[in-house]
Design a protein around this motif. Sequence first.
Motif, PDB file in Angstrom:
ATOM      1  N   UNK A  57       0.748  -1.100  -0.039  1.00  0.00           N
ATOM      2  CA  UNK A  57      -0.053   0.102   0.058  1.00  0.00           C
ATOM      3  C   UNK A  57       0.813   1.242   0.054  1.00  0.00           C
ATOM      4  N   UNK A  58       2.158   1.174  -0.127  1.00  0.00           N
ATOM      5  CA  UNK A  58       2.873   2.475  -0.035  1.00  0.00           C
ATOM      6  C   UNK A  58       2.984   2.966  -1.480  1.00  0.00           C
ATOM      7  N   UNK A  59       2.905   4.374  -1.493  1.00  0.00           N
ATOM      8  CA  UNK A  59       3.026   5.044  -2.803  1.00  0.00           C
ATOM      9  C   UNK A  59       4.345   6.125  -2.673  1.00  0.00           C
ATOM     10  N   UNK A  60       4.887   5.944  -3.820  1.00  0.00           N
ATOM     11  CA  UNK A  60       6.181   6.757  -3.846  1.00  0.00           C
ATOM     12  C   UNK A  60       5.920   8.058  -3.906  1.00  0.00           C
ATOM     13  N   UNK A  61       6.948   9.145  -3.542  1.00  0.00           N
ATOM     14  CA  UNK A  61       6.685  10.523  -3.685  1.00  0.00           C
ATOM     15  C   UNK A  61       6.422  10.997  -5.201  1.00  0.00           C
ATOM     16  N   UNK A  62       6.789  10.215  -5.960  1.00  0.00           N
ATOM     17  CA  UNK A  62       6.807  10.583  -7.462  1.00  0.00           C
ATOM     18  C   UNK A  62       5.335  10.358  -7.830  1.00  0.00           C
ATOM     19  N   UNK A  63       4.989   9.129  -7.483  1.00  0.00           N
ATOM     20  CA  UNK A  63       3.447   8.779  -7.692  1.00  0.00           C
ATOM     21  C   UNK A  63       2.636   9.585  -7.165  1.00  0.00           C
ATOM     22  N   UNK A  64       2.852   9.833  -5.902  1.00  0.00           N
ATOM     23  CA  UNK A  64       1.947  11.020  -5.263  1.00  0.00           C
ATOM     24  C   UNK A  64       1.752  12.126  -5.907  1.00  0.00           C
ATOM     25  N   UNK A 109       1.059   8.856   4.385  1.00  0.00           N
ATOM     26  CA  UNK A 109       1.606   7.561   4.328  1.00  0.00           C
ATOM     27  C   UNK A 109       1.679   7.178   5.809  1.00  0.00           C
ATOM     28  N   UNK A 110       1.729   8.073   6.848  1.00  0.00           N
ATOM     29  CA  UNK A 110       1.726   7.569   8.118  1.00  0.00           C
ATOM     30  C   UNK A 110       0.417   7.342   8.956  1.00  0.00           C
ATOM     31  N   UNK A 111      -0.619   7.354   8.085  1.00  0.00           N
ATOM     32  CA  UNK A 111      -2.023   6.809   8.788  1.00  0.00           C
ATOM     33  C   UNK A 111      -2.330   6.035   7.680  1.00  0.00           C
ATOM     34  N   UNK A 112      -2.895   4.588   8.285  1.00  0.00           N
ATOM     35  CA  UNK A 112      -3.439   3.369   7.561  1.00  0.00           C
ATOM     36  C   UNK A 112      -4.506   3.790   6.623  1.00  0.00           C
ATOM     37  N   UNK A 113      -5.414   4.462   7.133  1.00  0.00           N
ATOM     38  CA  UNK A 113      -6.569   4.752   6.407  1.00  0.00           C
ATOM     39  C   UNK A 113      -6.046   5.470   5.144  1.00  0.00           C
ATOM     40  N   UNK A 114      -5.607   6.854   5.392  1.00  0.00           N
ATOM     41  CA  UNK A 114      -5.178   7.457   4.399  1.00  0.00           C
ATOM     42  C   UNK A 114      -4.267   6.908   3.294  1.00  0.00           C
ATOM     43  N   UNK A 115      -3.520   6.309   3.897  1.00  0.00           N
ATOM     44  CA  UNK A 115      -2.557   5.481   3.026  1.00  0.00           C
ATOM     45  C   UNK A 115      -3.190   4.261   2.145  1.00  0.00           C
TER      46      UNK A 115
END
Length: 127
Positions: A57-64, A109-115
Amino acid sequence: MPFQPLPGDQPSCTVQCPACGHRWLVYQQQLGLLGPCPVCGAARPRSMGSVVPGSGRQVSFGSFRSLLDEPRLLTLIGQALRLSPLDGERFVDAQGREVPLEDIHYALQGNAEWQGTLYNLHMSRAH
């Protein structure tokens, strides 16, 4: 704001220094934000790809950054972080102070729901 991974996250990408060849693992969402090599201090390292499964579920800064034209992301940033867009990549808090885009990415990225929401937006665009 320093990067804080979620408990389930794991470093999942290898980067390599273009000068000395040193390799190390980083979290996927750190790609594009990395500073100099920890061994020789040379310029930003190159991504060598994923080597270990992460949380998925991680999204890179570039993708963000590429999602900043997505109205649903702007709504998430507004509702979750109480920030308003100025233009393109600039956001302000309720007092009108500009908030660095990197801090917004870290907070999401530091909150599971928002991530999870960010990841779903990324995946809906990627496919």
